[in-house]
Write a protein that holds these residues in place. Structure first.
Motif, PDB file in Angstrom:
ATOM      1  N   PHE A   1       0.849  -1.205   0.000  1.00 39.18           N
ATOM      2  CA  PHE A   1       0.000   0.000   0.000  1.00 39.18           C
ATOM      3  C   PHE A   1       0.881   1.250   0.000  1.00 39.18           C
ATOM      4  O   PHE A   1       0.626   2.215  -0.729  1.00 39.18           O
ATOM      5  CB  PHE A   1      -0.883  -0.077   1.250  1.00 39.18           C
ATOM      6  CG  PHE A   1      -1.855   1.060   1.440  1.00 39.18           C
ATOM      7  CD1 PHE A   1      -2.846   1.318   0.506  1.00 39.18           C
ATOM      8  CD2 PHE A   1      -1.810   1.836   2.595  1.00 39.18           C
ATOM      9  CE1 PHE A   1      -3.772   2.350   0.707  1.00 39.18           C
ATOM     10  CE2 PHE A   1      -2.722   2.855   2.810  1.00 39.18           C
ATOM     11  CZ  PHE A   1      -3.701   3.120   1.857  1.00 39.18           C
TER      12      PHE A   1
ATOM     13  N   ARG B   1       1.116   4.351  -2.666  1.00 40.21           N
ATOM     14  CA  ARG B   1       0.967   5.738  -2.225  1.00 40.21           C
ATOM     15  C   ARG B   1       2.203   6.567  -2.583  1.00 40.21           C
ATOM     16  O   ARG B   1       2.112   7.783  -2.733  1.00 40.21           O
ATOM     17  CB  ARG B   1       0.708   5.802  -0.718  1.00 40.21           C
ATOM     18  CG  ARG B   1      -0.675   5.253  -0.357  1.00 40.21           C
ATOM     19  CD  ARG B   1      -0.989   5.489   1.096  1.00 40.21           C
ATOM     20  NE  ARG B   1      -1.061   6.891   1.419  1.00 40.21           N
ATOM     21  CZ  ARG B   1      -0.638   7.445   2.547  1.00 40.21           C
ATOM     22  NH1 ARG B   1      -0.087   6.685   3.485  1.00 40.21           N
ATOM     23  NH2 ARG B   1      -0.745   8.729   2.748  1.00 40.21           N
TER      24      ARG B   1
ATOM     25  N   VAL C   1      -4.982  -3.931  -1.707  1.00 37.03           N
ATOM     26  CA  VAL C   1      -4.153  -2.716  -1.727  1.00 37.03           C
ATOM     27  C   VAL C   1      -4.651  -1.665  -2.714  1.00 37.03           C
ATOM     28  O   VAL C   1      -4.495  -0.465  -2.487  1.00 37.03           O
ATOM     29  CB  VAL C   1      -2.659  -3.040  -1.977  1.00 37.03           C
ATOM     30  CG1 VAL C   1      -2.096  -3.840  -0.806  1.00 37.03           C
ATOM     31  CG2 VAL C   1      -2.446  -3.790  -3.284  1.00 37.03           C
TER      32      VAL C   1
ATOM     33  N   PRO D   1      -8.217   0.360  -1.341  1.00 36.90           N
ATOM     34  CA  PRO D   1      -7.954   1.497  -0.446  1.00 36.90           C
ATOM     35  C   PRO D   1      -7.106   2.598  -1.095  1.00 36.90           C
ATOM     36  O   PRO D   1      -7.260   3.766  -0.748  1.00 36.90           O
ATOM     37  CB  PRO D   1      -7.236   0.870   0.756  1.00 36.90           C
ATOM     38  CG  PRO D   1      -6.819  -0.478   0.325  1.00 36.90           C
ATOM     39  CD  PRO D   1      -7.739  -0.909  -0.758  1.00 36.90           C
ATOM     40  N   ALA D   2      -6.223   2.238  -2.001  1.00 36.68           N
ATOM     41  CA  ALA D   2      -5.384   3.261  -2.633  1.00 36.68           C
ATOM     42  C   ALA D   2      -6.144   4.023  -3.722  1.00 36.68           C
ATOM     43  O   ALA D   2      -5.737   5.114  -4.118  1.00 36.68           O
ATOM     44  CB  ALA D   2      -4.130   2.621  -3.228  1.00 36.68           C
ATOM     45  N   GLY D   3      -7.218   3.413  -4.217  1.00 38.80           N
ATOM     46  CA  GLY D   3      -7.978   4.073  -5.272  1.00 38.80           C
ATOM     47  C   GLY D   3      -7.257   4.072  -6.615  1.00 38.80           C
ATOM     48  O   GLY D   3      -7.540   4.865  -7.498  1.00 38.80           O
TER      49      GLY D   3
END
Lengths: 262, 262
Positions: A135, A139, A170, A173-175
Motif C-alpha cells: 500500500f 501511495r 491494496v 484502499p489506494a484508489g
C-alpha cells in the motif's frame, strides 16, 4: 489430427489440482512429447518460479523442460526486462516470484518508497504488514503490475481466492488499479507463448479449465480452444461465456480422441 | 463556551496514535469530565471490544467509563441485535470484534457457508486462509457488513492500511460490496452517539482527525466539528474537503481555548 502442431496447456485445474495430478494428465502430456508436438505450459501462477514448477511436476512423475514453462512470474520478468530494465520493484508475493524476476536481472527496491513498480501476485502466506508495505509503494507512486487478475484458483480444498484478492486489498484502499496485467488472456502472454512454440496461432490449441483466461486467450488471439472440466468450469458454464470453446472434455485425457482422429 | 454540552471524540489520531497518548489529550478529557460535560468516544475501530479499549486508555492513565465508548464493533453489535438478532455471522477480523458482538448476543456461524452476515473489520494478523473463508461466506450468499470503510488509520508507524484493505481483498474478487457500513460518518453511528449523550446535535461538537469520517459525521448530522492535526489530516487538507470544520487545532488541547472562551 486437424492440424494442431502446438499446444498451450494450463496447469492448475488442467494438469493438477493442488498437489494432486489429474487422472490421465501425465500420459496425455507424455504422448504429445512422444509424437513430437510442441508444448508450452502456460499458467497464470505468478507465485512460483519455473524451477519450482519443474520440481513440482517432476515430483508428480512428469518431467518437462524448464523452457516449456511459461508462468506469469516468467512473463512478468520478460515484460520488465523489455520495457523497464533499470527499474526497482517491490513485490507483494512469495519468494518464487522474486527468484523468477531475478533470472531476468530485475532489481528489488530496498523500501516500498523506492520502488518504480509494485508487482502483485498470489501470496498464500500474506501478512498485514506486507499488505501495508505494498500500500505504501502505491501511495509513493509506484506503477502497479499484476501477474494476473484471476478471482479464483482451483486447489485441493476447492476454489480459492486468487490474485484478485491481493489486488483488491491494496488497490481498493489506494484508489488506483493495476497499470499492467500480464496473465492470460493478455496479448503479452499469447505472444510469449507463440514465440516459445515458434508457430502461428492457427496451428495451436489452448487447453485449460478457465473460460475467462484459457478460452479467452485462444479466442482473442486466433487459436483453437479446449475446455476441461477438472477445474473451475463445469458443463453448465461451458458455453455460457463470451468466448466459446471448440471442444469440451471431461479432462485433458479427452485430447487422446483428437490425436486419434476420433 | 458557545453552548457545547456534548462532545463526540475520536480516538486514533486524536487521543492516541498507536500506543502513545497524544500530548495534552488526557488533561483535556479530564477537564471535560470535571466540568460535567457529556462525552462519548466515537471510534471507527471495529477490531477491539469496549473492555479492551477501556483497558488501553487506563494503561495510558486515562480512566473512562465503558458506557462512554462507542466503537464500530459496539455499533455493529447494536445494529445486528436490532435488525437481525437471530442471524449467524462470520467474522473477518479479530477476537475483540467477536467479544463485542457476543455482548449483544450475536451468534457466530460454525462455517462460512452457514453465515447470514459476513462482518468485516481491520485484521492486523490476517491470514490468506481467513481471507479465503470470508470469500467463501460471500460466495455462499452472506450479506456483508463492514464496521467502517476507512482507507487509512494513523498508527505509531505512520498511516497504515485500514478496513478498506480487508474489504477490497474479499469484495473485489467476489464482485459484491458491503451492504451496510456502520462507522462514521453514517447516520447509524451519529444516532447511536447522540442517544448515548442524550443531547440534540446542535449542542454537540465532534473532535477528530479525519475529514472523511469525523468532520463528515458532524456536518451531515447537524453538529459542529473541530479538526485536529495529530492524525491523518494536515493544515493543507484542513479546508480542502467536501465538509469544512468549524475549528482547526494542532491537537485536542486546542479545546481548552474554546472552554475558556478565548
Amino acid at each position: 489430427m486437424s492440424g494442431f502442431d502446438g499446444f498451450l496447456i494450463d496447469l492448475d485445474g488442467t494438469i493438477y489440482r493442488g498437489d494432486l495430478l489429474i487422472d490421465g494428465a501425465a500420459d496425455t502430456v507424455r504422448r504429445l512429447f512422444r509424437e513430437g508436438k510442441r508444448v508450452v505450459f502456460v499458467s497464470n501462477r505468478g507465485n512460483i518460479s519455473r524451477d519450482m514448477c519443474k520440481a513440482k511436476l517432476a515430483g508428480m512423475g512428469l518431467d518437462v523442460p524448464a523452457e516449456s514453462l511459461l508462468l506469469t512470474s516468467t512473463a512478468s520478468g520478460m515484460y520488465l526486462k523489455e520495457r523497464d530494465p533499470d527499474s526497482a520493484v517491490w513485490v507483494l508475493g512469495e519468494q518464487g516470484l522474486k527468484d523468477e524476476l531475478a533470472t531476468f536481472g530485475i532489481r528489488l527496491a530496498p523500501r516500498p518508497e523506492d520502488s518504480d513498480w509494485l508487482v502483485i501476485t498470489l501470496h498464500e502466506t500474506v501478512t498485514y504488514r506486507e499488505l501495508n508495505m505494498a500500500f505504501r509503494a502505491i501511495r509513493s507512486g509506484a506503477r502497479i503490475l499484476a501477474t494476473n487478475e484471476d478471482r479464483m484458483v482451483p486447489t485441493a480444498e476447492g476454489d480459492s481466492l486468487d490474485v484478485a484478492g491481493m489486488i483488491g486489498a491494496v488497490c481498493h484502499p489506494a484508489g488506483r488499479w493495476p497499470d499492467v496485467v500480464i496473465g492470460k488472456p493478455s496479448e503479452w502472454m499469447a505472444q510469449a507463448a507463440l514465440r516459445t512454440l515458434g508457430l502461428p496461432p492457427e496451428r495451436c490449441l489452448v487447453i485449460g479449465d478457465s473460460l475467462h483466461s484459457d478460452i479467452a486467450l485462444a479466442k482473442r488471439h486466433g487459436m483453437s480452444a479446449a475446455l476441461v472440466l477438472t477445474g473451475l468450469a463445469d458443463h453448465g458454464s461451458a458455453y455460457g461465456g463470451e468466448y466459446k470453446p471448440d471442444y469440451v472434455w471431461d479432462s485433458i485425457a479427452g485430447l487422446n480422441g483428437l490425436l486419434e482422429g476420433v
